[in-house]
Motif scaffolding. Structure first.
Motif, short mmCIF file in Angstrom:
data_model
loop_
_atom_site.label_atom_id
_atom_site.label_comp_id
_atom_site.label_asym_id
_atom_site.label_seq_id
_atom_site.Cartn_x
_atom_site.Cartn_y
_atom_site.Cartn_z
N ALA A 19 -7.18 28.48 20.20
CA ALA A 19 -8.51 28.50 20.24
C ALA A 19 -9.08 28.36 21.52
N ASP A 20 -9.14 26.66 21.80
CA ASP A 20 -9.19 26.44 23.18
C ASP A 20 -8.77 26.87 24.75
N ALA A 21 -7.42 28.15 23.89
CA ALA A 21 -7.17 29.11 25.52
C ALA A 21 -8.76 30.41 25.19
N GLY A 22 -8.73 30.63 23.61
CA GLY A 22 -9.36 31.46 23.80
C GLY A 22 -10.89 31.50 24.16
N LEU A 23 -11.50 30.25 24.38
CA LEU A 23 -12.74 30.17 24.56
C LEU A 23 -12.93 30.02 26.41
N GLY A 24 -11.75 29.55 26.86
CA GLY A 24 -11.52 29.09 27.99
C GLY A 24 -11.54 30.69 28.41
N TYR A 25 -11.27 32.16 28.44
CA TYR A 25 -10.98 33.55 28.38
C TYR A 25 -11.94 34.32 28.23
N VAL A 73 -17.00 35.22 31.13
CA VAL A 73 -18.59 35.46 30.93
C VAL A 73 -18.50 35.25 32.73
N HIS A 74 -18.23 34.73 33.47
CA HIS A 74 -18.70 33.45 34.74
C HIS A 74 -17.90 35.00 35.33
N ALA A 75 -16.84 35.47 34.87
CA ALA A 75 -16.31 36.78 35.83
C ALA A 75 -17.73 38.20 36.13
N ALA A 76 -18.22 38.16 35.32
CA ALA A 76 -19.32 39.45 34.80
C ALA A 76 -20.68 38.88 35.66
N ALA A 77 -20.54 37.38 35.67
CA ALA A 77 -22.26 37.11 36.58
C ALA A 77 -21.82 36.92 38.27
N GLN A 78 -20.62 36.67 38.52
CA GLN A 78 -20.04 36.84 39.79
C GLN A 78 -20.29 38.27 40.29
N HIS A 122 -26.34 37.95 29.23
CA HIS A 122 -24.43 37.72 28.89
C HIS A 122 -24.06 38.95 27.77
N ASP A 123 -23.49 39.28 27.24
CA ASP A 123 -23.33 40.39 26.41
C ASP A 123 -22.31 39.25 25.36
N ILE A 124 -21.45 38.53 25.83
CA ILE A 124 -21.68 37.26 24.54
C ILE A 124 -22.57 36.27 24.96
N PRO A 125 -23.16 35.06 24.26
CA PRO A 125 -24.29 34.67 23.88
C PRO A 125 -23.64 33.11 24.39
N ILE A 126 -22.45 32.91 24.91
CA ILE A 126 -22.03 31.46 24.97
C ILE A 126 -22.58 30.93 26.44
N LEU A 176 -14.00 24.20 34.39
CA LEU A 176 -13.35 25.58 34.14
C LEU A 176 -12.87 26.49 35.77
N GLN A 177 -11.97 27.17 35.65
CA GLN A 177 -11.44 28.50 37.06
C GLN A 177 -12.31 29.81 36.67
#
Length: 170
Positions: free
Chosen positions: A60-66, A71-76, A98-102, A169-170
């Motif tokens: 779950a932690d890895a999935g959230l990080g992904y 989301v960050h890559a889309a902003a970049q 953002h498509d995914i509202p996290i 987070l990278q």
């Protein structure tokens, strides 16, 4: 049944901006609890149950990080695209919903500080802002990055985003 309830709770939380912190901080814990529930239904062995719970938590932690990296890559990419259309010294605007509202939707300005590179290798050093806050108390943060042209597309080329902006987070 418990697992389905936790998944529904997490999905409902994603729709609420105030629950973002709960989502990012609580996902691994909720998954650990769900994993422990699953393990309890599968085995009476405490060691195996703990291993299942930790494994579900890690996934779950890895999935959230992904998802956060996406989301960050889309902003970049939005910033890189806006910068690619500019000449050095010009100022443009960028924004993302953002498509995914996290994470909150973002906006700001970008300018090209300088072009550099060589034949077939075009890059730009950029400065961009991230505007936030409220109308009564606006806030603005500034960051630098490098974008490079890949064919006709400008792409983010900075190896590490600012830790102040993204956290660890990278």
């Amino acid at each position: 049944m418990m697992r389905g309830g936790i998944i529904l709770l997490l999905l409902a939380c994603m729709a609420l901006p105030g629950c973002r912190a709960l989502l990012t901080e609580g996902t691994a814990d909720a998954a650990g609890i769900a994993g422990a529930g699953i393990a309890g239904a599968v085995t009476d062995d405490a060691t195996l149950g703990a291993a299942i719970g930790l494994g579900v938590r890690s996934v779950a932690d890895a999935g959230l990080g992904y998802v956060q990296r996406k989301v960050h890559a889309a902003a970049q990419q939005r910033i890189a695209t806006a910068a690619g259309a500019l000449k050095p010294g010009d100022v443009g605007v960028w924004s993302i919903a953002h498509d995914i509202p996290i994470e909150d939707d973002e906006r700001g300005q970008v300018t090209v500080a300088r072009d550099f590179g060589g034949p077939g290798f075009a890059c730009r050093e950029i400065v961009f802002s991230v505007d936030g806050g409220t109308a009564a108390k606006p806030s603005r943060a500034f960051y630098t990055a490098t974008v490079c042209r890949d064919g006709e597309t400008w792409r983010w080329a900075t190896a590490e985003p600012a830790t102040e902006r993204w956290g660890a987070l990278q």
